[in-house]
Design an enzyme around this catalytic site. Structure first.
Site, PDB file in Angstrom:
ATOM      1  N   GLY A 206     -39.103 -47.152  20.380  1.00 14.55           N
ATOM      2  CA  GLY A 206     -37.702 -46.741  20.379  1.00 14.55           C
ATOM      3  C   GLY A 206     -37.017 -47.216  21.641  1.00 14.55           C
ATOM      4  N   SER A 207     -35.949 -46.520  21.998  1.00 10.11           N
ATOM      5  CA  SER A 207     -35.112 -46.985  23.108  1.00 10.11           C
ATOM      6  C   SER A 207     -35.737 -46.650  24.460  1.00 10.11           C
ATOM      7  CB  SER A 207     -33.740 -46.323  23.013  1.00 10.11           C
ATOM      8  OG  SER A 207     -33.890 -44.927  23.172  1.00 10.11           O
ATOM      9  N   ALA A 208     -35.314 -47.388  25.477  1.00 11.18           N
ATOM     10  CA  ALA A 208     -35.797 -47.132  26.836  1.00 11.18           C
ATOM     11  C   ALA A 208     -35.366 -45.738  27.303  1.00 11.18           C
ATOM     12  CB  ALA A 208     -35.256 -48.200  27.780  1.00 11.18           C
ATOM     13  N   ARG A 209     -34.190 -45.307  26.836  1.00  7.01           N
ATOM     14  CA  ARG A 209     -33.706 -43.979  27.263  1.00  7.01           C
ATOM     15  C   ARG A 209     -34.693 -42.895  26.828  1.00  7.01           C
ATOM     16  NH1 ARG A 209     -28.924 -41.110  24.609  1.00  7.01           N
ATOM     17  NH2 ARG A 209     -29.849 -42.340  23.011  1.00  7.01           N
ATOM     18  N   THR A 210     -35.086 -42.933  25.547  1.00  6.62           N
ATOM     19  CA  THR A 210     -36.037 -41.930  25.056  1.00  6.62           C
ATOM     20  C   THR A 210     -37.408 -42.140  25.696  1.00  6.62           C
ATOM     21  OG1 THR A 210     -34.871 -41.973  22.940  1.00  6.62           O
ATOM     22  CG2 THR A 210     -37.006 -40.899  22.972  1.00  6.62           C
ATOM     23  N   GLY A 211     -37.812 -43.409  25.827  1.00  7.07           N
ATOM     24  CA  GLY A 211     -39.127 -43.708  26.413  1.00  7.07           C
ATOM     25  C   GLY A 211     -39.237 -43.180  27.835  1.00  7.07           C
ATOM     26  N   GLU A 229     -43.300 -48.416  23.429  1.00  9.87           N
ATOM     27  CA  GLU A 229     -42.754 -49.734  23.076  1.00  9.87           C
ATOM     28  C   GLU A 229     -41.241 -49.555  23.076  1.00  9.87           C
ATOM     29  OE1 GLU A 229     -45.261 -51.690  22.878  1.00  9.87           O
ATOM     30  OE2 GLU A 229     -46.759 -50.140  22.530  1.00  9.87           O
ATOM     31  N   CYS A 263     -35.785 -55.462  18.727  1.00  8.73           N
ATOM     32  CA  CYS A 263     -36.012 -55.304  20.169  1.00  8.73           C
ATOM     33  C   CYS A 263     -36.123 -56.659  20.847  1.00  8.73           C
ATOM     34  CB  CYS A 263     -37.272 -54.484  20.411  1.00  8.73           C
ATOM     35  SG  CYS A 263     -38.704 -55.144  19.565  1.00  8.73           S
TER      36      CYS A 263
HETATM   37  P1  NAD Z   1     -34.522 -43.868  19.723  1.00  5.25           P
HETATM   38  O1  NAD Z   1     -35.156 -43.881  21.063  1.00  5.25           O
HETATM   39  O2  NAD Z   1     -33.151 -43.341  19.606  1.00  5.25           O
HETATM   40  O3  NAD Z   1     -35.416 -43.044  18.692  1.00  5.25           O
HETATM   41  C1  NAD Z   1     -36.777 -43.340  18.462  1.00  5.25           C
HETATM   42  C2  NAD Z   1     -37.475 -42.076  17.975  1.00  5.25           C
HETATM   43  O4  NAD Z   1     -37.531 -41.119  19.028  1.00  5.25           O
HETATM   44  C3  NAD Z   1     -36.768 -41.397  16.819  1.00  5.25           C
HETATM   45  O5  NAD Z   1     -37.751 -40.936  15.921  1.00  5.25           O
HETATM   46  C4  NAD Z   1     -36.013 -40.253  17.480  1.00  5.25           C
HETATM   47  O6  NAD Z   1     -35.778 -39.169  16.631  1.00  5.25           O
HETATM   48  C5  NAD Z   1     -36.947 -39.873  18.591  1.00  5.25           C
HETATM   49  N1  NAD Z   1     -36.308 -39.258  19.768  1.00  5.25           N
HETATM   50  C6  NAD Z   1     -35.068 -39.467  20.239  1.00  5.25           C
HETATM   51  N2  NAD Z   1     -34.883 -38.773  21.383  1.00  5.25           N
HETATM   52  C7  NAD Z   1     -36.051 -38.118  21.638  1.00  5.25           C
HETATM   53  C8  NAD Z   1     -36.513 -37.261  22.684  1.00  5.25           C
HETATM   54  N3  NAD Z   1     -35.741 -36.941  23.717  1.00  5.25           N
HETATM   55  N4  NAD Z   1     -37.793 -36.798  22.629  1.00  5.25           N
HETATM   56  C9  NAD Z   1     -38.601 -37.151  21.619  1.00  5.25           C
HETATM   57  N5  NAD Z   1     -38.204 -37.935  20.600  1.00  5.25           N
HETATM   58  C10 NAD Z   1     -36.954 -38.428  20.604  1.00  5.25           C
HETATM   59  O7  NAD Z   1     -34.606 -45.382  19.189  1.00  5.25           O
HETATM   60  P2  NAD Z   1     -33.850 -46.013  17.916  1.00  5.25           P
HETATM   61  O8  NAD Z   1     -32.405 -46.104  18.235  1.00  5.25           O
HETATM   62  O9  NAD Z   1     -34.284 -45.343  16.673  1.00  5.25           O
HETATM   63  O10 NAD Z   1     -34.477 -47.462  17.873  1.00  5.25           O
HETATM   64  C11 NAD Z   1     -33.901 -48.595  18.457  1.00  5.25           C
HETATM   65  C12 NAD Z   1     -34.558 -48.856  19.789  1.00  5.25           C
HETATM   66  O11 NAD Z   1     -35.946 -49.131  19.587  1.00  5.25           O
HETATM   67  C13 NAD Z   1     -34.018 -50.085  20.500  1.00  5.25           C
HETATM   68  O12 NAD Z   1     -33.895 -49.788  21.862  1.00  5.25           O
HETATM   69  C14 NAD Z   1     -35.103 -51.128  20.289  1.00  5.25           C
HETATM   70  O13 NAD Z   1     -35.134 -52.134  21.264  1.00  5.25           O
HETATM   71  C15 NAD Z   1     -36.334 -50.280  20.324  1.00  5.25           C
HETATM   72  N6  NAD Z   1     -37.440 -50.941  19.649  1.00  5.25           N
HETATM   73  C16 NAD Z   1     -38.520 -51.345  20.392  1.00  5.25           C
HETATM   74  C17 NAD Z   1     -39.552 -52.039  19.777  1.00  5.25           C
HETATM   75  C18 NAD Z   1     -40.762 -52.495  20.523  1.00  5.25           C
HETATM   76  O14 NAD Z   1     -41.787 -52.715  19.892  1.00  5.25           O
HETATM   77  N7  NAD Z   1     -40.720 -52.669  21.827  1.00  5.25           N
HETATM   78  C19 NAD Z   1     -39.481 -52.304  18.417  1.00  5.25           C
HETATM   79  C20 NAD Z   1     -38.368 -51.861  17.699  1.00  5.25           C
HETATM   80  C21 NAD Z   1     -37.367 -51.171  18.332  1.00  5.25           C
END
Ligand code: NAD
Length: 483
Positions: A206-211, A229, A263
């Site tokens: 997911g996003s860097a913010r959540t990560g 990731e 991504c």
């Molecule tokens: P996101 O971070 O908004 O959400 C990802 C997951 O985390 C969702 O299931 C969401 O419900 C959950 N989540 C959100 N906030 C949370 C928190 N505070 N605690 C726990 N869980 C939480 O990401 P997105 O918008 O769904 O996806 C797009 C992002 O993913 C982009 O930044 C993209 O670059 C990244 N991405 C990375 C890869 C990689 O392999 N590096 C692949 C695909 C997408």
């Protein structure tokens, strides 16, 4: 009444799916109880269940592709390639498990041996993103199940229907219901799952913010696996090439495939100044030809909508901010359908901007930076806190060597787009793009931990030095030299 989650089709706004938000405590308890029996099975037993899953995916490929296309808005042809990747993941994971986490036995003298074997962590949570709602979570789920873990999978709140279908296919293939749990909910449910003391680790895409939030949270539990990731602010550098047309195609693929919602999409085009006008003309004329339409439209579109209106609003706003901060528009980003999140590709020259934002703009928005020297191009490529993918187009083998050695990213390509990474290779990024737990072929590494054992079939013990001789006339237990 329990809370419900709803999913909508981005292209039409129609409602697609609804389901109750899961009770995290209950799900974790079920998955915790289930994993030891699953782990106790032979790996071949688990591999067989996963192979049946791959067969189920192939049998229902069109249904799954149609669902992904509807729920994400991506073109049907692209959803089909996602389904193919899901089915192919099983064989790749079986190979990776054997190569990355093999059992090893080193025989020593007198029946002693040293053994290395791997154990699953236990119950692992998987949090998925919306852009590849089947392939990317599956990139964690399949290797985690194969290694003997149970899995709690929470799909993105924007793609729960695809998540539910994926879990249904696993169950119908014989993966026990208790071993793979579907957890429905949004970020709050994600937080609850991530902070649950009953999980043994979290595999996140997911996003860097959540990560980053997860990374801070897991700092106090170093014993739990955390694989992150995350996103990127990826550069594509175009250097000396006579074939501007081919270069333009690679740039357009890098920037606009999946409507810029990969991504690995290129966000920054870094060009040798002398080439810039010619290349940009080619890029612009190709971008003008890209069909932006419904996922099932005929002729097939290159891009569908982005995931929702909020994302589209954010992107058009970012484009305006770049414009008002000194960016020169090369191609306007527009909303061709009022009320729906379709976007045309936006291209903007930000060379003159004093301070460029180092953020991931997750959509069809390409920023252009002109440079004079190759060293400046590399410096510009690395001018980011992210480090996922980077590509050099053109140049010579020597320049590619220089680029490869100095570019800071987990994926570095030459004369290929920044995206389209192979599942047969490791996939991950540095900086804000990951935490050195690459996925794809190396996912096996974070799904099990190694155990080193020193073993002997017979009980044999000795103390070689530091013992007094016995006083009772019996010979000493241990003689010198016998260790
Ligand atoms: P996101 O971070 O908004 O959400 C990802 C997951 O985390 C969702 O299931 C969401 O419900 C959950 N989540 C959100 N906030 C949370 C928190 N505070 N605690 C726990 N869980 C939480 O990401 P997105 O918008 O769904 O996806 C797009 C992002 O993913 C982009 O930044 C993209 O670059 C990244 N991405 C990375 C890869 C990689 O392999 N590096 C692949 C695909 C997408």
């Amino acid at each position: 009444m329990s809370e419900e989650l709803l999913s909508f089709e981005p292209a039409t706004g129609e409602s697609l799916w609804r389901g109750p938000v899961s009770r995290v405590d209950d799900e974790v308890e079920i998955a915790r109880r289930a994993w030891p029996a699953w782990a106790a099975q032979a790996v071949t037993f688990r591999a067989e269940a996963l192979r049946r899953f791959a067969d189920r995916v192939k049998a229902e490929a069109e249904t799954l592709a149609d669902l992904i296309a509807r729920e994400t808005g991506k073109p049907l042809w692209e959803a089909r390639t996602e389904v193919e990747s899901v089915a192919n993941k099983v064989d790749i994971s079986v190979k990776a498990y054997a190569e990355r986490t093999p059992n090893r036995r080193i025989e020593g003298a007198m029946g002693l041996r040293n053994a290395v074997r791997h154990k699953p962590h236990g119950a692992l949570a998987v949090l998925g993103p919306y852009n590849f709602p089947a392939h990317l979570p599956n990139g964690h789920i399949t290797p985690a199940l194969l290694a003997g873990n149970s899995v709690l999978f929470k799909p993105s709140e924007k793609t729960p229907a695809t998540g539910a279908k994926l879990v249904e296919l696993f169950h119908s293939a014989g993966v026990p219901n208790e071993v793979l749990r579907l957890v429905i909910g949004g970020p709050a449910t994600g937080r609850e799952l991530a902070s649950h003391e009953g999980i043994d680790g979290l595999l996140f895409t997911g996003s860097a913010r959540t990560g980053l939030a997860l990374s801070r949270q897991f700092a106090s539990t170093p014993g739990k696996m955390l694989a992150l990731e995350m996103g990127g602010n990826n550069p594509i550098v175009v250097w000396d090439t006579a074939d501007l047309r081919a270069a333009a195609i690679l740039v357009v693929q890098s920037a606009f495939l999946s409507a810029g919602q990969r991504c690995t999409n290129a966000r920054r085009l870094i060009i040798k100044d002398a080439l810039a006008d010619g290349l940009l003309e080619e890029v612009k004329s190709l971008a003008n030809r890209l069909i932006v339409d419904h996922p099932h439209a005929d002729p097939a579109p290159y891009m569908g909508p982005v995931i929702d209106n909020e994302a589209a609003d954010g992107l058009t706003e970012s484009f305006l901010v770049l414009m008002s901060s000194g960016g020169q528009v090369i191609r306007h980003m527009t909303r061709p359908q009022a009320g729906r999140p379709f976007l045309t590709p936006g291209i903007i020259d930000v060379t003159a901007m004093a301070e460029r934002p180092d953020i991931e703009l997750f959509g069809p928005l390409l920023q252009v930076i002109r440079v004079e020297s190759f060293e400046a191009a590399i410096a510009e490529a690395n001018n980011t806190a992210f480090g996922l993918s980077a590509a050099l187009i053109g140049g010579t083998p020597q320049l590619y060597d220089q680029f490869w050695a100095n570019a800071r990213a987990g994926v570095i390509n030459w004369n290929r787009p920044t995206n389209g990474a192979s599942s047969a290779a490791p996939f991950g990024g540095i900086g804000l793009s990951g935490n050195h737990r690459p996925s794809a072929f190396y996912a096996a590494d974070y799904c099990a931990y190694p155990v080193a054992s020193s073993e002997s079939d017979a009980l044999r013990a000795s103390i070689g030095v530091g013992l007094r001789d016995t006083q009772d006339g019996k010979p000493p237990l241990i003689r010198k030299g016998f260790l």
